[in-house]
Design a protein around this motif. Structure first.
Motif, mmCIF file in Angstrom:
data_model
loop_
_atom_site.group_PDB
_atom_site.id
_atom_site.type_symbol
_atom_site.label_atom_id
_atom_site.label_comp_id
_atom_site.label_asym_id
_atom_site.label_seq_id
_atom_site.Cartn_x
_atom_site.Cartn_y
_atom_site.Cartn_z
ATOM 1 N N ILE A 28 -1.222 -11.014 5.825
ATOM 2 C CA ILE A 28 -1.242 -9.553 5.839
ATOM 3 C C ILE A 28 0.137 -9.051 6.266
ATOM 4 O O ILE A 28 0.650 -8.056 5.748
ATOM 5 N N SER A 29 0.758 -9.779 7.173
ATOM 6 C CA SER A 29 2.087 -9.413 7.633
ATOM 7 C C SER A 29 3.107 -9.542 6.497
ATOM 8 O O SER A 29 3.984 -8.689 6.325
ATOM 9 N N GLU A 30 2.950 -10.589 5.707
ATOM 10 C CA GLU A 30 3.877 -10.799 4.597
ATOM 11 C C GLU A 30 3.719 -9.694 3.549
ATOM 12 O O GLU A 30 4.693 -9.223 2.960
ATOM 13 N N ILE A 31 2.472 -9.279 3.333
ATOM 14 C CA ILE A 31 2.240 -8.198 2.371
ATOM 15 C C ILE A 31 2.896 -6.899 2.853
ATOM 16 O O ILE A 31 3.550 -6.197 2.081
ATOM 17 N N LEU A 32 2.752 -6.614 4.131
ATOM 18 C CA LEU A 32 3.357 -5.401 4.672
ATOM 19 C C LEU A 32 4.881 -5.480 4.579
ATOM 20 O O LEU A 32 5.548 -4.490 4.270
ATOM 21 N N SER A 33 5.428 -6.668 4.825
ATOM 22 C CA SER A 33 6.876 -6.828 4.701
ATOM 23 C C SER A 33 7.317 -6.608 3.263
ATOM 24 O O SER A 33 8.373 -6.034 3.005
ATOM 25 N N SER A 34 6.482 -7.071 2.326
ATOM 26 C CA SER A 34 6.846 -6.922 0.913
ATOM 27 C C SER A 34 6.886 -5.459 0.483
ATOM 28 O O SER A 34 7.450 -5.119 -0.546
ATOM 29 N N CYS A 35 6.290 -4.590 1.283
ATOM 30 C CA CYS A 35 6.358 -3.139 1.002
ATOM 31 C C CYS A 35 7.620 -2.537 1.583
ATOM 32 O O CYS A 35 7.799 -1.321 1.527
ATOM 33 N N GLY A 36 8.421 -3.342 2.233
ATOM 34 C CA GLY A 36 9.637 -2.819 2.812
ATOM 35 C C GLY A 36 9.493 -2.446 4.275
ATOM 36 O O GLY A 36 10.428 -1.920 4.878
ATOM 37 N N LEU A 37 8.328 -2.716 4.857
ATOM 38 C CA LEU A 37 8.159 -2.389 6.282
ATOM 39 C C LEU A 37 8.830 -3.466 7.129
ATOM 40 O O LEU A 37 8.735 -4.658 6.825
ATOM 41 N N THR A 38 9.513 -3.022 8.177
ATOM 42 C CA THR A 38 10.143 -3.997 9.065
ATOM 43 C C THR A 38 9.158 -4.402 10.148
ATOM 44 O O THR A 38 8.132 -3.753 10.338
ATOM 45 N N LYS A 39 9.511 -5.461 10.845
ATOM 46 C CA LYS A 39 8.655 -5.994 11.912
ATOM 47 C C LYS A 39 8.298 -4.950 12.947
ATOM 48 O O LYS A 39 7.230 -4.970 13.544
ATOM 49 N N VAL B 55 2.367 9.356 11.007
ATOM 50 C CA VAL B 55 2.222 9.793 9.620
ATOM 51 C C VAL B 55 1.800 11.260 9.633
ATOM 52 O O VAL B 55 1.046 11.684 10.497
ATOM 53 N N LYS B 56 2.349 12.014 8.675
ATOM 54 C CA LYS B 56 2.027 13.446 8.636
ATOM 55 C C LYS B 56 1.176 13.788 7.420
ATOM 56 O O LYS B 56 1.270 13.132 6.394
ATOM 57 N N ASN B 57 0.386 14.823 7.542
ATOM 58 C CA ASN B 57 -0.381 15.302 6.387
ATOM 59 C C ASN B 57 0.484 16.259 5.569
ATOM 60 O O ASN B 57 1.637 16.507 5.901
ATOM 61 N N ASN B 58 -0.086 16.832 4.490
ATOM 62 C CA ASN B 58 0.760 17.650 3.622
ATOM 63 C C ASN B 58 1.149 18.994 4.239
ATOM 64 O O ASN B 58 1.940 19.733 3.676
ATOM 65 N N LYS B 59 0.604 19.298 5.416
ATOM 66 C CA LYS B 59 1.043 20.498 6.119
ATOM 67 C C LYS B 59 2.100 20.164 7.173
ATOM 68 O O LYS B 59 2.509 21.029 7.937
ATOM 69 N N GLY B 60 2.490 18.882 7.216
ATOM 70 C CA GLY B 60 3.505 18.474 8.172
ATOM 71 C C GLY B 60 2.971 18.196 9.565
ATOM 72 O O GLY B 60 3.737 17.965 10.492
ATOM 73 N N GLU B 61 1.646 18.217 9.699
ATOM 74 C CA GLU B 61 1.073 17.915 11.011
ATOM 75 C C GLU B 61 0.865 16.410 11.140
ATOM 76 O O GLU B 61 0.481 15.744 10.171
ATOM 77 N N GLU B 62 1.092 15.909 12.336
ATOM 78 C CA GLU B 62 0.892 14.497 12.563
ATOM 79 C C GLU B 62 -0.600 14.187 12.517
ATOM 80 O O GLU B 62 -1.410 14.919 13.084
ATOM 81 N N ILE B 63 -0.956 13.125 11.818
ATOM 82 C CA ILE B 63 -2.380 12.806 11.768
ATOM 83 C C ILE B 63 -2.665 11.449 12.391
ATOM 84 O O ILE B 63 -1.809 10.571 12.442
ATOM 85 N N ILE C 283 -0.212 3.027 0.895
ATOM 86 C CA ILE C 283 0.745 3.618 -0.041
ATOM 87 C C ILE C 283 1.173 5.003 0.445
ATOM 88 O O ILE C 283 2.344 5.351 0.422
ATOM 89 N N TYR C 284 0.211 5.775 0.913
ATOM 90 C CA TYR C 284 0.508 7.112 1.436
ATOM 91 C C TYR C 284 1.566 7.021 2.535
ATOM 92 O O TYR C 284 2.532 7.784 2.559
ATOM 93 N N ALA C 285 1.382 6.062 3.431
ATOM 94 C CA ALA C 285 2.312 5.919 4.554
ATOM 95 C C ALA C 285 3.690 5.451 4.088
ATOM 96 O O ALA C 285 4.703 5.973 4.546
ATOM 97 N N ILE C 286 3.717 4.479 3.171
ATOM 98 C CA ILE C 286 5.040 3.966 2.802
ATOM 99 C C ILE C 286 5.792 4.907 1.873
ATOM 100 O O ILE C 286 7.009 4.936 1.893
ATOM 101 N N ILE C 287 5.076 5.713 1.101
ATOM 102 C CA ILE C 287 5.766 6.724 0.301
ATOM 103 C C ILE C 287 6.424 7.723 1.243
ATOM 104 O O ILE C 287 7.572 8.115 1.074
ATOM 105 N N GLN C 288 5.692 8.100 2.283
ATOM 106 C CA GLN C 288 6.228 9.048 3.239
ATOM 107 C C GLN C 288 7.445 8.499 3.971
ATOM 108 O O GLN C 288 8.367 9.224 4.309
ATOM 109 N N LYS C 289 7.445 7.189 4.187
ATOM 110 C CA LYS C 289 8.575 6.546 4.875
ATOM 111 C C LYS C 289 9.699 6.201 3.902
ATOM 112 O O LYS C 289 10.685 5.585 4.302
#
Length: 478
Positions: free
Chosen positions: A151-162, A312-320, A356-362
């Motif tokens: 699971i860690s390798e998959i998350l890394s493959s999305c470009g997320l760092t440790k 992570v923020k919602n589409n109103k910019g509020e942290e969710i 995907i929602y989180a990594i698009i935002q990042k």
RNA sequence: GCAGCUGUAGCUCAGUUGGUUAGAGCGCUGGUUUGUGGAACCAGAUGUCGGUGGUUCAAAUCCACCCAGCUGUACCA
């Protein structure tokens, strides 16, 4: 009598959404990464249908009096069918059905939509895509350890760092033993206690304390009834919760709480084995956290949870409140319920849409959105010329299209703007007669618009436009 | 499910102690420009005021019920 004209709503049912290109392309990329990782780890690809008999998946529902609660179901030919709510129950069914033919351990992965008939929340839908990887038929804890790496390798493959995610590990036997020790035998009470523990992150230590006692009032003033434990029990549980961080090598604090409770000690020993395997695998992005509980029904041993460490923020910019994006654990009794054979198993699942929602935002995933070159239609009589240009571009694998509507040139350019086209090709009487094309670069034009002074500037398109003979077209565009 | 808040144009919203023909910005359509998006100006279209019932001479506004959405909470296998 005034007749009311029926107007169907263009709204979607709650919890269902349309998904657009940006998200879909990111999803495709993520899925292709996942498949590579899965092949590397030696998992087999499986697909099971969306529907199962309600009985097959309903057996593991926590509330057995209402087996179809939370599930979309209908009656077909006197048998109840349900849309699957996860991929684990169908896998257990599949494994039981093919028990003799499958290699054991059976390692499979699956991607599929699941449906939950629950109240949707921010970032939570009633239809979503899940990814699962499971080991069926092994009690070897190396499997559990490997799932965490995976699971860690998959998350890394999305470009997320440790630093951007962490895998939390616990063991169901710790909380089970604690309940034994505190002599909390009533099943309802047990589940209230476990849920209260699970809520630590959300409601804090104080909130958990209320939930273990009389109850808790939420922000809106609504009251949730608590477990009504006595003070010593509450104190012991809070004491247990204060051991949030066990990453520092030793389990002594838990062993101390365990005293002579064998269930807790077993749980600790399993965690020690997993830790040993982690170091062999050179995996260190984890933390032991005894407060992780994860669901209630079928987990029997080690459990894991993957958490993002950024907000992570919602589409109103509020942290969710984003919670975990994946998790899993050992479920040693699930297959057994179908065929009465011992079949210890363990697995993980990841909510892909949320991830995907989180990594698009990042801005972690860069998807190239390919927009076509638009060939504008001045006059139908020149269609043969336009098609000639179209073919020229397409045979070179350049995305291109002839304007397919019926509007004037101004609107055709507006269309190109909305589509995000980089180039537009303009051919009217002048160009066709000279066997040439006018190529307009919309990006340059956009930049030029910043320095517009008057209407003459605005009318003058020469800066962003170039006219060349037809055979030079490709040189200009590549 | 429970609780709180919200519901007015395609979108974001304004609308006073109930009072005449319900507004703005953005977007959309057309024009200035019979062949040019993005600037500017001009003109125009678009509303069961969430629904139903009630109070009133008069309701977007007050009342009741219902529906939907948001947030929290419960549940989440």
């Amino acid at each position: 009598m005034n007749k009311k004209i029926f107007k169907p709503s263009s709204e979607l049912p709650a919890g269902f959404i349309d998904r657009q290109e940006e998200e879909l392309l990111a999803r495709d990329l993520l899925i292709s990464n996942i498949k590579k990782v899965m092949a590397k780890y030696g998992f087999q690809y499986l697909e099971t249908p969306s529907f199962e008999f309600t009985d097959s998946i309903g057996k593991f529902l926590p509330d057995k009096d209402r087996p179809s609660e939370g599930v979309f179901s209908f009656e077909d030919d006197k048998k109840w069918l349900s849309l699957r709510y996860d991929l684990t129950a169908p896998l257990a069914r599949y494994a039981a059905k093919n028990f003799n033919n499958l290699p054991r351990p059976f390692k499979r992965y699956q991607l599929g939509t699941v449906w939950r008939n629950e109240k949707p929340g921010p970032g939570r839908f009633r239809e979503f895509l899940q990814f699962d990887a499971d080991y069926i038929g092994t009690s070897n804890l190396f499997a559990d350890a490997e799932l965490c790496c995976l699971i860690s390798e998959i998350l890394s493959s999305c470009g997320l760092t440790k630093k951007e995610f962490i895998i939390k590990i616990s063991n169901r036997k710790l909380t089970k033993g604690l309940l034994e020790k505190l002599k909390i035998k009533d099943e309802d009470k047990q589940s209230i206690v476990l849920r209260a523990i699970d809520k630590l992150d959300r409601v804090g230590l104080e909130g958990v304390q209320y939930l273990l006692g009389k109850g808790r009032k939420d922000k809106s003033g609504d009251f949730t009834k608590g477990a009504e434990l006595d003070e010593t029990q509450i104190k012991e549980i809070i004491n247990f919760l204060s051991i949030k961080d066990l990453s520092d090598n030793n389990f002594e604090r838990i062993e101390k709480i365990a005293e002579d409770n064998q269930t807790i000690l077993d749980g600790v020993n399993e965690l020690i084995s997993i830790k040993k395997y982690f170091s062999l695998l050179k995996f260190d992005n984890f933390i032991f956290d005894p407060t992780v509980v994860r669901g209630l029904e079928y987990y029997t041993g080690p459990i894991f949870e993957a958490n993002l460490t950024f907000s992570v923020k919602n589409n109103k910019g509020e942290e969710i409140e984003f919670g975990s994006i994946g998790g899993g654990g050992r479920y040693d009794d699930l297959v057994k319920r179908f065929n009465n054979q011992d079949c210890p198993s363990t697995g993980i699942s990841v909510g892909l849409d949320r991830l995907i929602y989180a990594i698009i935002q990042k801005n972690k995933i860069k998807v190239e959105k390919k927009t076509p070159i638009l060939i504008c239609v001045f006059d139908e009589k020149y269609m043969d010329y336009y098609v000639k240009i179209l073919n020229l571009l397409r045979t070179k694998n350049i995305s291109a299209e002839i304007y397919s509507g019926s509007a004037n040139i101004k609107s055709q350019l507006k269309y190109a703007d909305k589509r995000g086209c980089n180039y537009v090709i303009l051919c009217g009487d002048d160009e066709v007669s000279k066997n040439s094309v006018a190529i307009k670069n919309l990006e340059i034009g956009k930049q030029m618009s910043d320095s517009l002074k008057d209407r003459n500037d605005w009318k003058d398109s020469s800066g962003s436009q170039k006219t060349v003979t037809l055979d030079k077209l490709l040189d200009e565009i590549i």
